[in-house]
Enzyme design. Structure first.
Site, PDB file in Angstrom:
ATOM      1  N   HIS A  42      56.624   3.899  28.286  1.00 47.43           N
ATOM      2  CA  HIS A  42      57.009   3.028  26.596  1.00 47.43           C
ATOM      3  C   HIS A  42      55.302   2.358  27.038  1.00 47.43           C
ATOM      4  CE1 HIS A  42      55.394  -0.384  30.406  1.00 47.43           C
ATOM      5  NE2 HIS A  42      56.736   0.819  30.830  1.00 47.43           N
ATOM      6  N   HIS A  82      44.625  15.029  23.271  1.00 51.72           N
ATOM      7  CA  HIS A  82      45.777  15.630  24.653  1.00 51.72           C
ATOM      8  C   HIS A  82      45.988  15.427  25.857  1.00 51.72           C
ATOM      9  CE1 HIS A  82      45.538  20.200  24.539  1.00 51.72           C
ATOM     10  NE2 HIS A  82      47.196  20.166  25.547  1.00 51.72           N
TER      11      HIS A  82
END
Ligand SMILES: CC(C)(COP(=O)(O)OP(=O)(O)OC[C@H]1O[C@@H](n2cnc3c(N)ncnc32)[C@H](O)[C@@H]1OP(=O)(O)O)[C@@H](O)C(=O)NCCC(=O)NCCS
Length: 212
Positions: free
Chosen positions: A136, A145
């Site tokens: 979250h 990446h």
């Protein structure tokens, strides 16, 4: 039916992205590769050279996906495609779990088994690779990446163009600076500055900086 997608890249990463796009009902028209790429990639024809992109756009193609593993190249080609007027599509596996409250950019890849949790933000052209978890309120920067099996706790921030190697872990609230590389298996427990390489448990900045 949606117009087909042009895939930029024809490497192993492109193969995964092509199968991802096909799994969500997209048609891949062709790949645009370079030099030593083969004539086909998973049976899809590979055109040699970026000059084909402008021609394809002139011919009416409008949708593209950049399937290049290099963060720098992905950012550059993504910008070029936008200048040409292409829409950058997303490749999100049907086997990924993406929160409805997450904010997703364009041109992103979210691979099978990845989880993107509530209120996370995934920047344009970012990759959340196979089985990675982004919890979250995390922020994943543009063309960053997060490699396979990384685990980011809540509120972690990954800068633009940064790369987390396979299996990295990050505790809540840490930041990784833009364009930095974190080695496979590292555990990030404090901020990593921009444009460095850090490795180990806990992650420490290497004195010798590798070529990027
Ligand atoms: C961190 C990394 C980028 C460094 O690569 P490099 O610049 O070629 O660095 P080197 O191999 O010269 O290693 C430099 C030092 O860091 C150490 N090191 C490198 N990677 C390490 C890692 N993941 N964990 C711990 N130490 C590491 C090396 O042992 C070496 O230590 P030494 O100087 O004491 O001998 C690379 O090792 C790595 O982990 N890449 C991740 C690849 C990956 O996950 N790809 C996923 C693709 S989807």
């Amino acid at each position: 039916m949606k117009p087909p997608v042009i895939v930029v890249g024809a490497s192993g990463h492109a193969k995964v992205c092509i199968e991802l796009l096909q799994a969500i009902g997209e048609t891949v028209l062709c790949c645009v590769g370079a030099g030593d790429d083969g004539a086909t990639c998973l049976g899809i024809p590979v055109l040699d050279g970026d000059h084909h992109l402008a021609r394809l756009r002139d011919e009416g193609q409008s949708r593209a996906f950049v399937a290049l593993g290099s963060n720098r190249l992905r950012a550059r080609l993504g910008g070029y495609l936008r200048e040409l007027g292409f829409e950058l599509v997303n490749a999100i596996s049907p086997h990924a779990v993406v929160s409805p409250s997450a904010t997703l950019g364009s041109g992103i890849a979210i691979m099978a088994g990845a989880v993107v949790n509530a209120d996370a933000t995934i920047g344009d052209l970012a990759i959340v690779n196979t089985g990675a978890t982004v919890d979250h309120d995390c922020i994943i920067g543009v063309a960053a990446h997060v490699a396979p099996q990384c685990a980011l706790a809540g509120n972690v921030s990954i800068g633009d163009g940064a790369f987390l190697g396979v299996g990295c872990k990050a505790v809540p609230w840490v930041e990784v600076g833009a364009q930095s590389t974190v080695g496979a298996g590292a555990v990030i427990i404090s901020a990593i500055p921009p444009r460095v390489t850090a490795v180990g448990v806990p992650a420490r900045v290497l004195n010798k900086q590798p070529n990027k």
